[in-house]
Scaffold this motif. Structure first.
Motif, PDB file in Angstrom:
ATOM      1  N   MET A  83      43.267  37.249  33.378  1.00 29.91           N
ATOM      2  CA  MET A  83      42.387  36.883  34.461  1.00 29.91           C
ATOM      3  C   MET A  83      42.437  38.003  35.490  1.00 29.91           C
ATOM      4  N   VAL A  84      41.259  38.449  35.904  1.00 31.88           N
ATOM      5  CA  VAL A  84      41.157  39.436  36.977  1.00 31.88           C
ATOM      6  C   VAL A  84      40.176  38.921  38.023  1.00 31.88           C
ATOM      7  N   TRP A  85      40.370  39.335  39.260  1.00 30.25           N
ATOM      8  CA  TRP A  85      39.532  38.901  40.381  1.00 30.25           C
ATOM      9  C   TRP A  85      38.938  40.111  41.094  1.00 30.25           C
ATOM     10  N   PRO A  86      37.970  40.794  40.492  1.00 35.60           N
ATOM     11  CA  PRO A  86      37.378  41.946  41.172  1.00 35.60           C
ATOM     12  C   PRO A  86      36.643  41.501  42.432  1.00 35.60           C
ATOM     13  N   GLN A  87      36.591  42.408  43.412  1.00 39.47           N
ATOM     14  CA  GLN A  87      35.941  42.075  44.677  1.00 39.47           C
ATOM     15  C   GLN A  87      34.794  43.030  45.006  1.00 39.47           C
ATOM     16  N   ALA A  88      34.518  43.969  44.101  1.00 37.11           N
ATOM     17  CA  ALA A  88      33.441  44.928  44.325  1.00 37.11           C
ATOM     18  C   ALA A  88      32.859  45.360  42.984  1.00 37.11           C
ATOM     19  N   VAL A  89      31.615  45.792  43.020  1.00 39.27           N
ATOM     20  CA  VAL A  89      30.928  46.212  41.794  1.00 39.27           C
ATOM     21  C   VAL A  89      31.700  47.322  41.084  1.00 39.27           C
ATOM     22  N   GLY A  90      32.230  48.269  41.833  1.00 38.56           N
ATOM     23  CA  GLY A  90      32.990  49.373  41.238  1.00 38.56           C
ATOM     24  C   GLY A  90      34.187  48.884  40.451  1.00 38.56           C
ATOM     25  N   GLN A  91      34.862  47.869  40.957  1.00 35.99           N
ATOM     26  CA  GLN A  91      36.005  47.309  40.237  1.00 35.99           C
ATOM     27  C   GLN A  91      35.558  46.655  38.936  1.00 35.99           C
ATOM     28  N   VAL A  92      34.433  45.953  38.974  1.00 34.84           N
ATOM     29  CA  VAL A  92      33.896  45.342  37.750  1.00 34.84           C
ATOM     30  C   VAL A  92      33.582  46.431  36.734  1.00 34.84           C
ATOM     31  N   GLN A  93      32.970  47.514  37.189  1.00 36.38           N
ATOM     32  CA  GLN A  93      32.621  48.621  36.293  1.00 36.38           C
ATOM     33  C   GLN A  93      33.862  49.224  35.647  1.00 36.38           C
ATOM     34  N   GLU A  94      34.906  49.455  36.446  1.00 34.05           N
ATOM     35  CA  GLU A  94      36.144  50.035  35.910  1.00 34.05           C
ATOM     36  C   GLU A  94      36.805  49.094  34.902  1.00 34.05           C
ATOM     37  N   LEU A  95      36.876  47.816  35.236  1.00 36.65           N
ATOM     38  CA  LEU A  95      37.487  46.843  34.329  1.00 36.65           C
ATOM     39  C   LEU A  95      36.677  46.693  33.042  1.00 36.65           C
ATOM     40  N   GLY A 129      31.403  32.931  37.448  1.00 35.91           N
ATOM     41  CA  GLY A 129      30.855  33.101  38.789  1.00 35.91           C
ATOM     42  C   GLY A 129      31.387  32.070  39.755  1.00 35.91           C
ATOM     43  N   THR A 130      30.644  30.978  39.933  1.00 36.41           N
ATOM     44  CA  THR A 130      31.052  29.972  40.910  1.00 36.41           C
ATOM     45  C   THR A 130      31.357  28.618  40.290  1.00 36.41           C
ATOM     46  N   GLY A 131      31.194  28.481  38.995  1.00 33.03           N
ATOM     47  CA  GLY A 131      31.566  27.231  38.333  1.00 33.03           C
ATOM     48  C   GLY A 131      30.604  26.087  38.548  1.00 33.03           C
ATOM     49  N   THR A 132      29.328  26.316  38.291  1.00 33.38           N
ATOM     50  CA  THR A 132      28.337  25.266  38.478  1.00 33.38           C
ATOM     51  C   THR A 132      28.477  24.154  37.454  1.00 33.38           C
ATOM     52  N   GLY A 133      29.104  24.434  36.320  1.00 33.69           N
ATOM     53  CA  GLY A 133      29.239  23.435  35.279  1.00 33.69           C
ATOM     54  C   GLY A 133      28.059  23.415  34.319  1.00 33.69           C
ATOM     55  N   LEU A 134      26.994  24.134  34.629  1.00 32.17           N
ATOM     56  CA  LEU A 134      25.815  24.125  33.761  1.00 32.17           C
ATOM     57  C   LEU A 134      25.999  24.984  32.517  1.00 32.17           C
ATOM     58  N   GLU A 135      26.921  25.932  32.578  1.00 30.82           N
ATOM     59  CA  GLU A 135      27.089  26.849  31.460  1.00 30.82           C
ATOM     60  C   GLU A 135      28.203  26.458  30.509  1.00 30.82           C
ATOM     61  N   GLN A 189      38.356  33.371  21.689  1.00 29.06           N
ATOM     62  CA  GLN A 189      38.803  34.453  20.808  1.00 29.06           C
ATOM     63  C   GLN A 189      39.595  35.502  21.584  1.00 29.06           C
ATOM     64  N   GLY A 190      40.220  35.083  22.680  1.00 28.40           N
ATOM     65  CA  GLY A 190      40.984  36.004  23.515  1.00 28.40           C
ATOM     66  C   GLY A 190      40.071  36.741  24.477  1.00 28.40           C
ATOM     67  N   GLY A 191      40.657  37.614  25.254  1.00 29.03           N
ATOM     68  CA  GLY A 191      39.877  38.397  26.192  1.00 29.03           C
ATOM     69  C   GLY A 191      40.368  38.251  27.605  1.00 29.03           C
ATOM     70  N   VAL A 192      39.610  38.865  28.507  1.00 28.04           N
ATOM     71  CA  VAL A 192      39.940  38.854  29.921  1.00 28.04           C
ATOM     72  C   VAL A 192      38.850  38.099  30.658  1.00 28.04           C
ATOM     73  N   CYS A 193      39.246  37.122  31.444  1.00 24.48           N
ATOM     74  CA  CYS A 193      38.292  36.393  32.275  1.00 24.48           C
ATOM     75  C   CYS A 193      38.078  37.176  33.561  1.00 24.48           C
ATOM     76  N   PHE A 194      36.829  37.470  33.850  1.00 22.50           N
ATOM     77  CA  PHE A 194      36.448  38.120  35.102  1.00 22.50           C
ATOM     78  C   PHE A 194      36.007  37.026  36.065  1.00 22.50           C
ATOM     79  N   ASP A 195      36.886  36.613  36.970  1.00 24.14           N
ATOM     80  CA  ASP A 195      36.539  35.604  37.970  1.00 24.14           C
ATOM     81  C   ASP A 195      35.854  36.334  39.121  1.00 24.14           C
ATOM     82  N   LEU A 196      34.545  36.146  39.224  1.00 20.32           N
ATOM     83  CA  LEU A 196      33.736  36.869  40.203  1.00 20.32           C
ATOM     84  C   LEU A 196      33.512  36.076  41.486  1.00 20.32           C
ATOM     85  N   SER A 197      34.242  34.984  41.660  1.00 20.30           N
ATOM     86  CA  SER A 197      34.019  34.103  42.806  1.00 20.30           C
ATOM     87  C   SER A 197      34.331  34.770  44.145  1.00 20.30           C
ATOM     88  N   ARG A 198      35.123  35.819  44.150  1.00 20.62           N
ATOM     89  CA  ARG A 198      35.433  36.512  45.408  1.00 20.62           C
ATOM     90  C   ARG A 198      34.339  37.502  45.810  1.00 20.62           C
TER      91      ARG A 198
END
Length: 102
Positions: A1-13, A28-34, A41-50
């Motif tokens: 789990m990572v919590w990027p706070q800027a577009v550049g951080q998302v790009q690097e990750l 994103g924000t957890g609307t529940g619709l998705e 299958q593993g991986g890194v969750c990008f929590d973009l809520s910040r």
């Protein structure tokens, strides 16, 4: 789990995940619709809520640019007093399906 706070951080990750062939699971924000975040299958969750900035608002053409962590409540608070509001979340599941959100 990572919590990027800027577009550049998302790009690097994202570049790092790509190089290492590790799946990325955005949240994103957890609307529940998705269906929620589940890296079955593993991986890194990008929590973009910040990343919750409203970057541009144009009342003339009814458009707004937001980061993925902006909630409907925060957007409507920003729109208060303009005569506009963002009603998604009050349309119910049929309305969301009609909008292609469910």
């Amino acid at each position: 789990m990572v919590w990027p706070q800027a577009v550049g951080q998302v790009q690097e990750l994202a570049a790092l995940c790509h190089r290492c062939r590790v799946p990325m699971v955005p949240f994103g924000t957890g609307t529940g619709l998705e269906g929620g975040v589940n890296a079955v299958q593993g991986g890194v969750c990008f929590d973009l809520s910040r990343m919750d900035t409203i970057t541009e608002l144009s009342l003339e053409d009814f458009s707004v640019t937001v980061e993925p962590g902006v909630t409907r409540k925060a957007l409507n608070k920003r729109l208060r007093g303009t005569g506009l509001w963002f009603p998604v979340g009050t349309v119910g599941i049929r309305g969301a399906m009609g909008l292609g959100l469910a």
